[in-house]
Motif scaffolding. Structure first.
Motif, PDB file in Angstrom:
ATOM      1  N   GLU A  95       2.371   3.980   6.213  1.00  0.00           N
ATOM      2  CA  GLU A  95       1.171   4.444   5.522  1.00  0.00           C
ATOM      3  C   GLU A  95       0.594   3.399   4.581  1.00  0.00           C
ATOM      4  O   GLU A  95      -0.554   3.525   4.148  1.00  0.00           O
ATOM      5  CB  GLU A  95       1.487   5.726   4.742  1.00  0.00           C
ATOM      6  N   ASN A  96       1.368   2.376   4.256  1.00  0.00           N
ATOM      7  CA  ASN A  96       0.901   1.360   3.321  1.00  0.00           C
ATOM      8  C   ASN A  96       1.119  -0.027   3.918  1.00  0.00           C
ATOM      9  O   ASN A  96       2.156  -0.655   3.697  1.00  0.00           O
ATOM     10  CB  ASN A  96       1.630   1.487   1.979  1.00  0.00           C
ATOM     11  N   LEU A 139       2.323  -3.064   1.708  1.00  0.00           N
ATOM     12  CA  LEU A 139       3.597  -3.012   1.011  1.00  0.00           C
ATOM     13  C   LEU A 139       4.223  -4.401   0.956  1.00  0.00           C
ATOM     14  O   LEU A 139       4.087  -5.195   1.894  1.00  0.00           O
ATOM     15  CB  LEU A 139       4.541  -2.042   1.746  1.00  0.00           C
TER      16      LEU A 139
END
Length: 439
Positions: free
Chosen positions: A307-308, A311
């Motif tokens: 989702e990121n 990161l």
């Protein structure tokens, strides 16, 4: 009251057991290396709660396994970077509260080297990561080694349970020959309720042979004076045998706190520039306590990576060692799970090799087992300690036979031999409970 036993049981693992005896030359050479490295005088001082000195003072097999592993890690890493080893040893000695983290840095790096990886330790206080794993073509994995040990909630729980057992022994020893307490709660037993339990046990009424259930809010407390112990063996009435089992749910913040450590490990990589993924990748390798839900953490980390995309870490390796029991053996199981991002370069896998034990393809389970009982204790804390004294059996030829057992974590069976009016008690060399201290 039936006495059942909680066991960490291996799932999907090869069978293996503790070595029954180390070759004398292996023990001598490894213990000599520990004495040279940490200083014999320092090791032999009375332990102040330092994990390594606690092990040094013990003489059971599990302690020897852990000490030999530390020694072999020192031997192996001395060949790679002896100055780095000296720095870690200094940190281990001077930081008793955080020595486990430094020991994992040593043992974890040695596991990678033993697995065939070329490792390059970083200088002390190097930002973001601890070692670089170097591939033949020059590619590097930048690895941050993190240790997430027993939580403050579980530590508080176990300390309180130890105190309850001591209070019961002080009150009952010499008055009854056996005592068994079972306490079960569907919620975490916090400090307030633990204090109440201590007061309750300090005022124990007469315990009938059939047992008694004591009223206490949200905790079912059963007391009894059993005639038989583990495996139905008759307890010797001339000695005080006790059993304490306390089961409750984990603290509501237990797994959230484990997850917070994952987030903290990721944030460490913000201290360095984002690498060229054709040349480097960033990895967090985290050792987890057996209480941690490794499946939950792996799924959460994988979701976080997906989702990121920005990161600051490219993958997580979760490593969870545990002492496990099944019906026939006791073994150290090593379980590993990974969460990797879509950008993680294919083929750049970490290989590691523990010195002892077996690799488990699935995490261990905590189960309560006994006569007619086999219950999974998911999301639970379990305390179990018992010392059972059993008379040796008189054989037909006039000899005495008695098997000394440590059938499950925390349960110790001692044998009482009587010959010509003289009694002798024999017990095995086993730890109070099968918990790893430095691995």
């Amino acid at each position: 009251m039936p006495i059942s036993s909680p066991l960490h049981t291996p799932r999907g693992s090869r069978r293996g057991t503790y070595p029954t005896r180390f070759p004398d030359d292996v023990l001598e050479s490894h213990f000599c290396l520990l004495e040279e490295t940490f200083d014999r005088k320092w090791l032999n001082e009375q332990s102040d709660g330092h994990r390594l000195r606690d092990l040094w003072w013990r003489d059971d097999t599990l302690a020897s396994i852990e000490l030999v592993t530390v020694a072999d890690s020192i031997r192996l890493m001395n060949e790679i970077d002896s100055s780095w080893v000296k720095g870690l040893v200094k940190d281990i000695k001077q930081n008793p509260s955080n020595c486990h983290g430094y020991i994992f840095e040593l043992v974890g790096t040695a596991m990678l080297a033993r697995g065939g990886m070329k490792v390059r330790p970083m200088p002390k206080n190097f930002p973001a990561y601890d070692i670089a794993v170097c591939f033949p073509d020059g590619f590097e994995l930048l690895v941050s080694l993190k240790n997430h040990d027993i939580s403050k909630f579980e530590m508080e729980f176990r300390q309180n349970c130890d105190e309850i057992r001591a209070i019961a022994a002080a009150k009952l020893r010499g008055n009854v020959h056996s005592f068994c307490m079972s306490a079960i709660s569907r919620t975490y037993i916090n400090q307030t309720r633990m204090t109440g339990l201590k007061k309750l046990i300090a005022q124990i009424p007469t315990i009938p042979e059939a047992g008694i259930q004591l009223p206490y809010p949200d905790v079912r407390v059963n007391l009894s004076r059993p005639l038989k112990g583990f495996d139905g063996m008759a307890l010797d009435p001339r000695y005080y045998s006790d059993t304490l089992q306390i089961l409750c749910s984990q603290h509501p913040n237990e797994q959230r706190n484990f997850y917070s450590k994952v987030m903290e490990a990721e944030e460490k990589f913000h201290k360095i520039f984002k690498p060229d993924l054709t040349k480097q990748a960033r990895i967090v390798m985290m050792r987890l306590h057996p209480t941690a839900d490794i499946n939950f953490l792996q799924a959460a980390a994988q979701r976080m990576l997906e989702e990121n995309p920005d990161l600051q870490v490219d993958g997580f390796y979760f490593y969870q060692p545990a002492v496990v029991h099944d019906d026939q053996s006791t073994v150290i199981c090593h379980h590993l799970q990974q969460a990797i991002s879509m950008r993680y370069p294919l083929g750049r896998l970490i290989r590691s090799a523990p010195l002892f034990g077996t690799i488990s393809t699935k995490p261990t389970e905590l189960r309560l087992r006994g006569k007619g009982i086999d219950q999974l204790l998911e999301g639970s804390l379990m305390y179990q300690r018992a010392d059972h004294f059993v008379a040796a059996k008189l054989e037909a030829d006039g000899s005495l036979f008695g098997e000394i057992k440590n059938p499950a974590s925390g349960i110790h069976v001692h044998r009482v031999f009587e010959l010509n009016g003289q009694r002798m008690v024999f017990g095995g060399k086993a730890p109070g409970h099968d918990k790893l201290r430095v691995l």
